[in-house]
Design a protein around this motif. Structure first.
Motif, PDB file in Angstrom:
ATOM      1  N   TYR A   1       0.854  -1.188   0.000  1.00  0.00           N
ATOM      2  CA  TYR A   1       0.000   0.000   0.000  1.00  0.00           C
ATOM      3  C   TYR A   1       0.888   1.236   0.000  1.00  0.00           C
ATOM      4  CZ  TYR A   1      -3.445   3.484   1.305  1.00  0.00           C
ATOM      5  OH  TYR A   1      -4.237   4.600   1.322  1.00  0.00           O
ATOM      6  N   ILE A   2       0.719   2.086  -1.025  1.00  0.00           N
ATOM      7  CA  ILE A   2       1.473   3.331  -1.146  1.00  0.00           C
ATOM      8  C   ILE A   2       0.524   4.462  -0.747  1.00  0.00           C
ATOM      9  CG2 ILE A   2       2.779   4.829  -2.693  1.00  0.00           C
ATOM     10  CD1 ILE A   2       3.337   2.216  -4.338  1.00  0.00           C
ATOM     11  N   VAL A   3       0.804   5.066   0.397  1.00  0.00           N
ATOM     12  CA  VAL A   3      -0.114   6.031   1.005  1.00  0.00           C
ATOM     13  C   VAL A   3      -0.355   7.250   0.125  1.00  0.00           C
ATOM     14  CG1 VAL A   3      -0.486   7.529   3.009  1.00  0.00           C
ATOM     15  CG2 VAL A   3       0.490   5.239   3.324  1.00  0.00           C
ATOM     16  N   ALA A   4       0.689   7.884  -0.392  1.00  0.00           N
ATOM     17  CA  ALA A   4       0.539   9.126  -1.162  1.00  0.00           C
ATOM     18  C   ALA A   4      -0.345   8.947  -2.392  1.00  0.00           C
ATOM     19  CB  ALA A   4       1.912   9.651  -1.581  1.00  0.00           C
ATOM     20  N   GLU A   5      -0.334   7.763  -2.976  1.00  0.00           N
ATOM     21  CA  GLU A   5      -1.132   7.501  -4.176  1.00  0.00           C
ATOM     22  C   GLU A   5      -2.444   6.789  -3.861  1.00  0.00           C
ATOM     23  OE1 GLU A   5       1.229   5.908  -7.520  1.00  0.00           O
ATOM     24  OE2 GLU A   5       2.962   6.179  -6.178  1.00  0.00           O
ATOM     25  N   ASP A   6      -2.649   6.424  -2.588  1.00  0.00           N
ATOM     26  CA  ASP A   6      -3.802   5.635  -2.177  1.00  0.00           C
ATOM     27  C   ASP A   6      -3.939   4.416  -3.087  1.00  0.00           C
ATOM     28  OD1 ASP A   6      -5.811   5.057  -0.417  1.00  0.00           O
ATOM     29  OD2 ASP A   6      -7.281   6.411  -1.299  1.00  0.00           O
ATOM     30  N   LYS A   7      -2.786   3.750  -3.307  1.00  0.00           N
ATOM     31  CA  LYS A   7      -2.685   2.648  -4.267  1.00  0.00           C
ATOM     32  C   LYS A   7      -2.325   1.356  -3.550  1.00  0.00           C
ATOM     33  CE  LYS A   7       0.940   2.418  -7.180  1.00  0.00           C
ATOM     34  NZ  LYS A   7       1.754   2.667  -8.391  1.00  0.00           N
ATOM     35  N   LEU A   8      -3.032   0.292  -3.898  1.00  0.00           N
ATOM     36  CA  LEU A   8      -2.804  -1.033  -3.337  1.00  0.00           C
ATOM     37  C   LEU A   8      -2.382  -1.963  -4.466  1.00  0.00           C
ATOM     38  CD1 LEU A   8      -3.129  -2.806  -0.740  1.00  0.00           C
ATOM     39  CD2 LEU A   8      -5.453  -3.266  -1.529  1.00  0.00           C
ATOM     40  N   ILE A   9      -1.231  -2.624  -4.303  1.00  0.00           N
ATOM     41  CA  ILE A   9      -0.711  -3.535  -5.321  1.00  0.00           C
ATOM     42  C   ILE A   9      -0.721  -4.948  -4.738  1.00  0.00           C
ATOM     43  CG2 ILE A   9       1.238  -4.119  -6.817  1.00  0.00           C
ATOM     44  CD1 ILE A   9       2.132  -1.126  -6.390  1.00  0.00           C
ATOM     45  N   LEU A  10      -1.459  -5.854  -5.391  1.00  0.00           N
ATOM     46  CA  LEU A  10      -1.592  -7.238  -4.939  1.00  0.00           C
ATOM     47  C   LEU A  10      -0.798  -8.155  -5.850  1.00  0.00           C
ATOM     48  CD1 LEU A  10      -5.488  -7.214  -4.569  1.00  0.00           C
ATOM     49  CD2 LEU A  10      -3.827  -6.658  -2.817  1.00  0.00           C
ATOM     50  N   THR A  11       0.050  -9.000  -5.262  1.00  0.00           N
ATOM     51  CA  THR A  11       0.822  -9.969  -6.044  1.00  0.00           C
ATOM     52  C   THR A  11       0.785 -11.325  -5.350  1.00  0.00           C
ATOM     53  OG1 THR A  11       2.862  -9.284  -4.922  1.00  0.00           O
ATOM     54  CG2 THR A  11       2.393  -8.246  -7.040  1.00  0.00           C
ATOM     55  N   GLY A  12       1.085 -12.365  -6.112  1.00  0.00           N
ATOM     56  CA  GLY A  12       1.080 -13.720  -5.560  1.00  0.00           C
ATOM     57  C   GLY A  12      -0.332 -14.266  -5.480  1.00  0.00           C
ATOM     58  N   ASN A  13      -0.866 -14.704  -6.611  1.00  0.00           N
ATOM     59  CA  ASN A  13      -2.228 -15.241  -6.716  1.00  0.00           C
ATOM     60  C   ASN A  13      -3.277 -14.295  -6.136  1.00  0.00           C
ATOM     61  OD1 ASN A  13      -1.400 -17.738  -7.902  1.00  0.00           O
ATOM     62  ND2 ASN A  13      -0.724 -18.401  -5.878  1.00  0.00           N
ATOM     63  N   PRO A  14      -3.275 -13.043  -6.585  1.00  0.00           N
ATOM     64  CA  PRO A  14      -4.236 -12.097  -6.015  1.00  0.00           C
ATOM     65  C   PRO A  14      -5.661 -12.370  -6.477  1.00  0.00           C
ATOM     66  CG  PRO A  14      -3.098 -11.067  -7.837  1.00  0.00           C
ATOM     67  CD  PRO A  14      -2.444 -12.413  -7.632  1.00  0.00           C
ATOM     68  N   GLU A  15      -6.600 -12.101  -5.582  1.00  0.00           N
ATOM     69  CA  GLU A  15      -8.035 -12.215  -5.867  1.00  0.00           C
ATOM     70  C   GLU A  15      -8.730 -11.021  -5.250  1.00  0.00           C
ATOM     71  OE1 GLU A  15     -10.104 -16.037  -5.183  1.00  0.00           O
ATOM     72  OE2 GLU A  15      -8.183 -16.652  -4.333  1.00  0.00           O
ATOM     73  N   VAL A  16      -9.724 -10.509  -5.953  1.00  0.00           N
ATOM     74  CA  VAL A  16     -10.554  -9.435  -5.425  1.00  0.00           C
ATOM     75  C   VAL A  16     -12.002  -9.810  -5.679  1.00  0.00           C
ATOM     76  CG1 VAL A  16     -11.175  -6.992  -5.593  1.00  0.00           C
ATOM     77  CG2 VAL A  16      -8.785  -7.686  -5.859  1.00  0.00           C
ATOM     78  N   ILE A  17     -12.820  -9.678  -4.661  1.00  0.00           N
ATOM     79  CA  ILE A  17     -14.246  -9.921  -4.793  1.00  0.00           C
ATOM     80  C   ILE A  17     -14.948  -8.614  -4.450  1.00  0.00           C
ATOM     81  CG2 ILE A  17     -16.234 -11.233  -3.980  1.00  0.00           C
ATOM     82  CD1 ILE A  17     -14.224 -13.513  -3.374  1.00  0.00           C
ATOM     83  N   GLU A  18     -15.692  -8.100  -5.423  1.00  0.00           N
ATOM     84  CA  GLU A  18     -16.392  -6.820  -5.286  1.00  0.00           C
ATOM     85  C   GLU A  18     -17.864  -7.057  -4.988  1.00  0.00           C
ATOM     86  OE1 GLU A  18     -15.297  -3.617  -5.620  1.00  0.00           O
ATOM     87  OE2 GLU A  18     -13.233  -4.047  -6.189  1.00  0.00           O
ATOM     88  N   GLU A  19     -18.358  -6.381  -3.987  1.00  0.00           N
ATOM     89  CA  GLU A  19     -19.782  -6.371  -3.649  1.00  0.00           C
ATOM     90  C   GLU A  19     -20.387  -7.769  -3.596  1.00  0.00           C
ATOM     91  OE1 GLU A  19     -22.155  -3.444  -5.658  1.00  0.00           O
ATOM     92  OE2 GLU A  19     -20.446  -2.102  -5.858  1.00  0.00           O
ATOM     93  N   ASN A  20     -19.634  -8.718  -3.079  1.00  0.00           N
ATOM     94  CA  ASN A  20     -20.100 -10.097  -2.921  1.00  0.00           C
ATOM     95  C   ASN A  20     -20.526 -10.760  -4.223  1.00  0.00           C
ATOM     96  OD1 ASN A  20     -19.667  -9.937  -0.168  1.00  0.00           O
ATOM     97  ND2 ASN A  20     -21.750  -9.254   0.231  1.00  0.00           N
ATOM     98  N   LYS A  21     -20.075 -10.211  -5.376  1.00  0.00           N
ATOM     99  CA  LYS A  21     -20.492 -10.775  -6.659  1.00  0.00           C
ATOM    100  C   LYS A  21     -19.310 -10.967  -7.593  1.00  0.00           C
ATOM    101  CE  LYS A  21     -24.904  -8.431  -6.399  1.00  0.00           C
ATOM    102  NZ  LYS A  21     -25.659  -7.310  -6.871  1.00  0.00           N
ATOM    103  N   ASP A  22     -18.745  -9.869  -8.039  1.00  0.00           N
ATOM    104  CA  ASP A  22     -17.721  -9.923  -9.075  1.00  0.00           C
ATOM    105  C   ASP A  22     -16.410 -10.445  -8.509  1.00  0.00           C
ATOM    106  OD1 ASP A  22     -19.690  -8.743 -10.572  1.00  0.00           O
ATOM    107  OD2 ASP A  22     -18.889  -6.723 -10.349  1.00  0.00           O
ATOM    108  N   HIS A  23     -15.739 -11.281  -9.283  1.00  0.00           N
ATOM    109  CA  HIS A  23     -14.518 -11.949  -8.842  1.00  0.00           C
ATOM    110  C   HIS A  23     -13.425 -11.665  -9.871  1.00  0.00           C
ATOM    111  CE1 HIS A  23     -12.301 -15.897  -7.881  1.00  0.00           C
ATOM    112  NE2 HIS A  23     -12.072 -15.041  -6.918  1.00  0.00           N
ATOM    113  N   VAL A  24     -12.296 -11.110  -9.419  1.00  0.00           N
ATOM    114  CA  VAL A  24     -11.210 -10.728 -10.316  1.00  0.00           C
ATOM    115  C   VAL A  24      -9.927 -11.417  -9.867  1.00  0.00           C
ATOM    116  CG1 VAL A  24      -9.854  -8.795 -11.225  1.00  0.00           C
ATOM    117  CG2 VAL A  24     -12.285  -8.468 -10.688  1.00  0.00           C
ATOM    118  N   THR A  25      -9.205 -12.023 -10.828  1.00  0.00           N
ATOM    119  CA  THR A  25      -7.890 -12.608 -10.554  1.00  0.00           C
ATOM    120  C   THR A  25      -6.926 -12.178 -11.649  1.00  0.00           C
ATOM    121  OG1 THR A  25      -8.402 -14.655 -11.759  1.00  0.00           O
ATOM    122  CG2 THR A  25      -8.847 -14.649  -9.384  1.00  0.00           C
ATOM    123  N   GLY A  26      -5.643 -12.358 -11.407  1.00  0.00           N
ATOM    124  CA  GLY A  26      -4.610 -12.022 -12.377  1.00  0.00           C
ATOM    125  C   GLY A  26      -3.247 -12.163 -11.737  1.00  0.00           C
ATOM    126  N   ASN A  27      -2.193 -11.810 -12.462  1.00  0.00           N
ATOM    127  CA  ASN A  27      -0.846 -11.881 -11.891  1.00  0.00           C
ATOM    128  C   ASN A  27      -0.596 -10.740 -10.912  1.00  0.00           C
ATOM    129  OD1 ASN A  27      -0.354 -14.139 -13.408  1.00  0.00           O
ATOM    130  ND2 ASN A  27       0.879 -13.093 -14.938  1.00  0.00           N
TER     131      ASN A  27
END
Length: 179
Positions: free
Chosen positions: A119-145
């Motif tokens: 997490y880079i505070v000044a940019e309010d940016k979160l970088i996920l690595t190592g089999n990252p997954e994001v689930i939005e609003e209990n529905k949408d599911h996103v994966t990638g490198n």
């Protein structure tokens, strides 16, 4: 012979996906304390971090948390095996933090997990690595490198082998699922 899934089978697959997601969510939420720390009531901008051990090196402006690291603020909860916090030269402001080892982040409408979260505070940016997954609003599911989330603009970028599952429902279906 080619079998086409019937309407009933499609509903069953959808229910199975929702059940697996609810089970995933239950396991994530079970890893955090039930209530927020009392410090957040008196200072809403505070972040409270607990861990098995903490080391501070003011010479290099870094703090090291390890073992059962839990960070809680009013707008997120994060858990990982270890976390490094990088401070500015004065030691008064956090520049970035890196959570490693089964990192999990829970926000109001988003759940994310990865081997590492930066997490880079000044940019309010979160970088996920190592089999990252994001689930939005209990529905949408996103994966990638690599998944990069810009929290202030509500943008997400996926680099490498992106896979997005959109499970939008109608308002009537949402209300029926809540019952």
């Amino acid at each position: 012979m080619i079998l086409k899934p019937s309407h009933k089978m499609k509903i069953t697959f959808r229910k199975l996906f929702i059940f697996c997601f609810i089970l995933f969510e239950f396991n994530l939420h079970g890893q955090f304390p039930e209530e927020n720390p009392p410090e957040l009531l008196t200072n809403p901008d505070a972040t409270v971090v607990t861990s098995n051990t903490f080391k501070m090196d003011q010479n290099i402006h870094q703090g090291f948390f390890s073992g059962n690291v839990i960070a809680i603020a009013n707008n997120f909860k994060m858990r990982s095996n270890e976390m490094t916090v990088f401070f500015d030269e004065n030691g008064s402001e956090i520049k970035k933090l890196i959570a490693k080892g089964e990192a999990i982040l829970i926000q109001e409408k988003r759940t994310a997990k990865a081997a590492q979260m930066e997490y880079i505070v000044a940019e309010d940016k979160l970088i996920l690595t190592g089999n990252p997954e994001v689930i939005e609003e209990n529905k949408d599911h996103v994966t990638g490198n690599v998944i990069t989330i810009f929290r202030n603009s509500n943008q997400m970028f996926v680099d490498g082998h992106s896979r997005v599952i959109l499970l939008r429902t109608t308002q009537a279906q949402d209300q029926q699922q809540k019952k």
